[in-house]
Design an enzyme around this catalytic site. Structure first.
Site, PDB file in Angstrom:
ATOM      1  N   ASP A  40       0.814  -1.213   0.000  1.00 26.77           N
ATOM      2  CA  ASP A  40       0.000   0.000   0.000  1.00 26.77           C
ATOM      3  C   ASP A  40       0.845   1.258   0.000  1.00 26.77           C
ATOM      4  O   ASP A  40       2.004   1.226   0.377  1.00 26.77           O
ATOM      5  CB  ASP A  40      -0.808   0.047   1.305  1.00 26.77           C
ATOM      6  CG  ASP A  40      -2.116  -0.674   1.187  1.00 26.77           C
ATOM      7  OD1 ASP A  40      -2.528  -0.959   0.072  1.00 26.77           O
ATOM      8  OD2 ASP A  40      -2.713  -0.928   2.248  1.00 26.77           O
ATOM      9  N   LYS A  62      -4.044   3.000  -2.494  1.00 31.55           N
ATOM     10  CA  LYS A  62      -5.166   3.777  -3.002  1.00 31.55           C
ATOM     11  C   LYS A  62      -4.892   5.235  -2.708  1.00 31.55           C
ATOM     12  O   LYS A  62      -5.001   5.679  -1.583  1.00 31.55           O
ATOM     13  CB  LYS A  62      -6.458   3.310  -2.344  1.00 31.55           C
ATOM     14  CG  LYS A  62      -6.965   2.030  -2.952  1.00 31.55           C
ATOM     15  CD  LYS A  62      -8.124   1.478  -2.198  1.00 31.55           C
ATOM     16  CE  LYS A  62      -7.648   0.489  -1.169  1.00 31.55           C
ATOM     17  NZ  LYS A  62      -7.738   0.849   0.186  1.00 31.55           N
ATOM     18  N   MET A 177      -7.843   9.563   8.934  1.00 31.84           N
ATOM     19  CA  MET A 177      -8.407  10.019   7.655  1.00 31.84           C
ATOM     20  C   MET A 177      -9.313  11.237   7.852  1.00 31.84           C
ATOM     21  O   MET A 177     -10.337  11.376   7.183  1.00 31.84           O
ATOM     22  CB  MET A 177      -9.225   8.888   6.988  1.00 31.84           C
ATOM     23  CG  MET A 177      -8.425   7.627   6.765  1.00 31.84           C
ATOM     24  SD  MET A 177      -9.442   6.235   6.252  1.00 31.84           S
ATOM     25  CE  MET A 177     -10.190   5.714   7.786  1.00 31.84           C
TER      26      MET A 177
HETATM   27  N1  SAH Z   1      -4.096   0.654   9.186  1.00 31.39           N
HETATM   28  C1  SAH Z   1      -3.545   1.972   9.401  1.00 31.39           C
HETATM   29  C2  SAH Z   1      -4.578   3.057   9.146  1.00 31.39           C
HETATM   30  C3  SAH Z   1      -5.041   3.141   7.692  1.00 31.39           C
HETATM   31  S1  SAH Z   1      -6.190   4.459   7.442  1.00 31.39           S
HETATM   32  C4  SAH Z   1      -3.003   2.046  10.829  1.00 31.39           C
HETATM   33  O1  SAH Z   1      -3.262   1.162  11.641  1.00 31.39           O
HETATM   34  O2  SAH Z   1      -2.290   3.001  11.127  1.00 31.39           O
HETATM   35  C5  SAH Z   1      -5.139   5.733   6.823  1.00 31.39           C
HETATM   36  C6  SAH Z   1      -5.013   6.843   7.845  1.00 31.39           C
HETATM   37  O3  SAH Z   1      -4.093   6.448   8.864  1.00 31.39           O
HETATM   38  C7  SAH Z   1      -4.429   8.129   7.302  1.00 31.39           C
HETATM   39  O4  SAH Z   1      -5.410   8.927   6.668  1.00 31.39           O
HETATM   40  C8  SAH Z   1      -3.930   8.796   8.576  1.00 31.39           C
HETATM   41  O5  SAH Z   1      -5.019   9.338   9.295  1.00 31.39           O
HETATM   42  C9  SAH Z   1      -3.428   7.584   9.342  1.00 31.39           C
HETATM   43  N2  SAH Z   1      -1.968   7.371   9.172  1.00 31.39           N
HETATM   44  C10 SAH Z   1      -1.381   6.302   8.628  1.00 31.39           C
HETATM   45  N3  SAH Z   1      -0.032   6.409   8.702  1.00 31.39           N
HETATM   46  C11 SAH Z   1       0.216   7.594   9.312  1.00 31.39           C
HETATM   47  C12 SAH Z   1       1.388   8.276   9.734  1.00 31.39           C
HETATM   48  N4  SAH Z   1       2.618   7.773   9.523  1.00 31.39           N
HETATM   49  N5  SAH Z   1       1.255   9.458  10.370  1.00 31.39           N
HETATM   50  C13 SAH Z   1       0.044   9.984  10.624  1.00 31.39           C
HETATM   51  N6  SAH Z   1      -1.101   9.392  10.261  1.00 31.39           N
HETATM   52  C14 SAH Z   1      -1.025   8.210   9.630  1.00 31.39           C
END
Ligand code: SAH
Length: 276
Positions: A40, A62, A177
């Site tokens: 991803d 995506k 998000m």
């Molecule tokens: N499965 C992932 C979340 C996926 S949804 C998890 O557990 O972290 C995607 C959202 O995750 C993004 O829009 C943001 O809000 C958050 N996100 C993912 N990686 C990030 C990062 N390194 N720093 C800040 N927000 C992050």
């Protein structure tokens, strides 16, 4: 679909929040043994170097408003590769079970009798705050913590949430998000009784060298974001606990100022240099 005598297996692996070293040992083992890696946008691409030289890499991140591969195609791809006898790693940002659609992928694999394993990862909603100096719970500031979506698949993308329960019942709230809906989130929390002075932090690219944190209050943060042009991917963290950042911030102190060459990264702090 060509079915091989030896059926493969799919490993649904949490890549961790950003810094490549925050993947688990089990996740790394799976990556090293993979024939195929389906990854991803939010899984750190630096992790791909740990896979073997003959590994096939398939990008299916995506991007907002641009679906490179739709979810159904990803599900089908995983099944097909496993039925070819391959060891497939599905590498997902953070934890696969937190807004990661692992439920849909695992259900598809189960429906086709494909064996799979799910390897947890460190989720951004906990890791990004602690790298910004904010634990998500603390005996004096917050004893309840919620992980909440800041976006959903409705026409306007505004999540339908029990705002009253969130505003009144949860000390620390991590919205994923949510940047596009930040004005809505702040308005709803205030309208449902959360004080406008409640501290809020936005943490972008948490745990990476380019991590940035913006703080304010429910009343002020939207203006701060407009001024600074803060964007995704970011965690929105709401609660009194954000105040702890003033005393225990640690990671960002060692980072470069955002300059391309990281000239301010402290000598000896290789971790900061490597993740920029
Ligand atoms: N499965 C992932 C979340 C996926 S949804 C998890 O557990 O972290 C995607 C959202 O995750 C993004 O829009 C943001 O809000 C958050 N996100 C993912 N990686 C990030 C990062 N390194 N720093 C800040 N927000 C992050």
């Amino acid at each position: 679909m060509k079915v091989n005598m030896k059926t493969g297996k799919v490993y649904l692996v949490g890549a961790g929040p950003g810094d490549e070293k925050l993947i688990t040992i089990r996740g790394m083992e799976c990556l090293q043994a993979a024939d195929v890696v389906v990854y991803d946008r939010l899984a750190n691409p630096r992790l791909l170097k740990y896979a073997g030289p003959d590994t096939e890499f398939i990008y299916c991140g995506k991007l907002p408003k641009r679906h490179t591969l739709r979810q159904e195609s990803i599900n089908t791809l995983l099944v097909e590769k496993a039925l070819e006898g391959k060891s497939v790693v599905r590498l997902k940002g953070g934890d696969p079970g937190v807004f990661g659609r692992v439920g849909e992928e695992a259900a598809e694999l189960a429906a086709h009798g494909v064996e799979y394993e799910i390897i947890p990862g460190i989720t951004a909603g906990i890791a990004a705050p602690i790298y910004a100096g904010i634990p998500v719970t603390h005996r004096e500031y917050g004893t309840t913590f919620a992980i909440v979506t800041g976006h959903d698949k409705s026409a306007d993308g505004k999540p339908s949430l029990d705002w009253a329960a969130l505003a009144a019942g949860v000390d620390t709230i991590a919205f994923y998000m949510g940047i596009a809906n930040l004005p809505h989130i702040c308005e709803q929390l205030i309208a449902h009784g959360r004080a406008p002075e409640t501290p809020i932090a936005l943490i972008r690219w948490g745990t990476m060298g380019r991590q940035k944190t913006l703080t304010g209050t429910l009343a002020s943060i939207v203006e701060e974001v407009d001024k600074s042009g803060f964007s995704n991917p970011a965690i929105i963290l709401v609660g009194e606990i954000v105040r702890l950042r003033e005393t225990i911030s640690w990671f960002e102190k060692n980072l470069c100022s955002g300059s391309k060459f990281c000239w301010r990264a402290r000598a000896g702090n290789l971790a900061a240099l490597q993740t920029c």
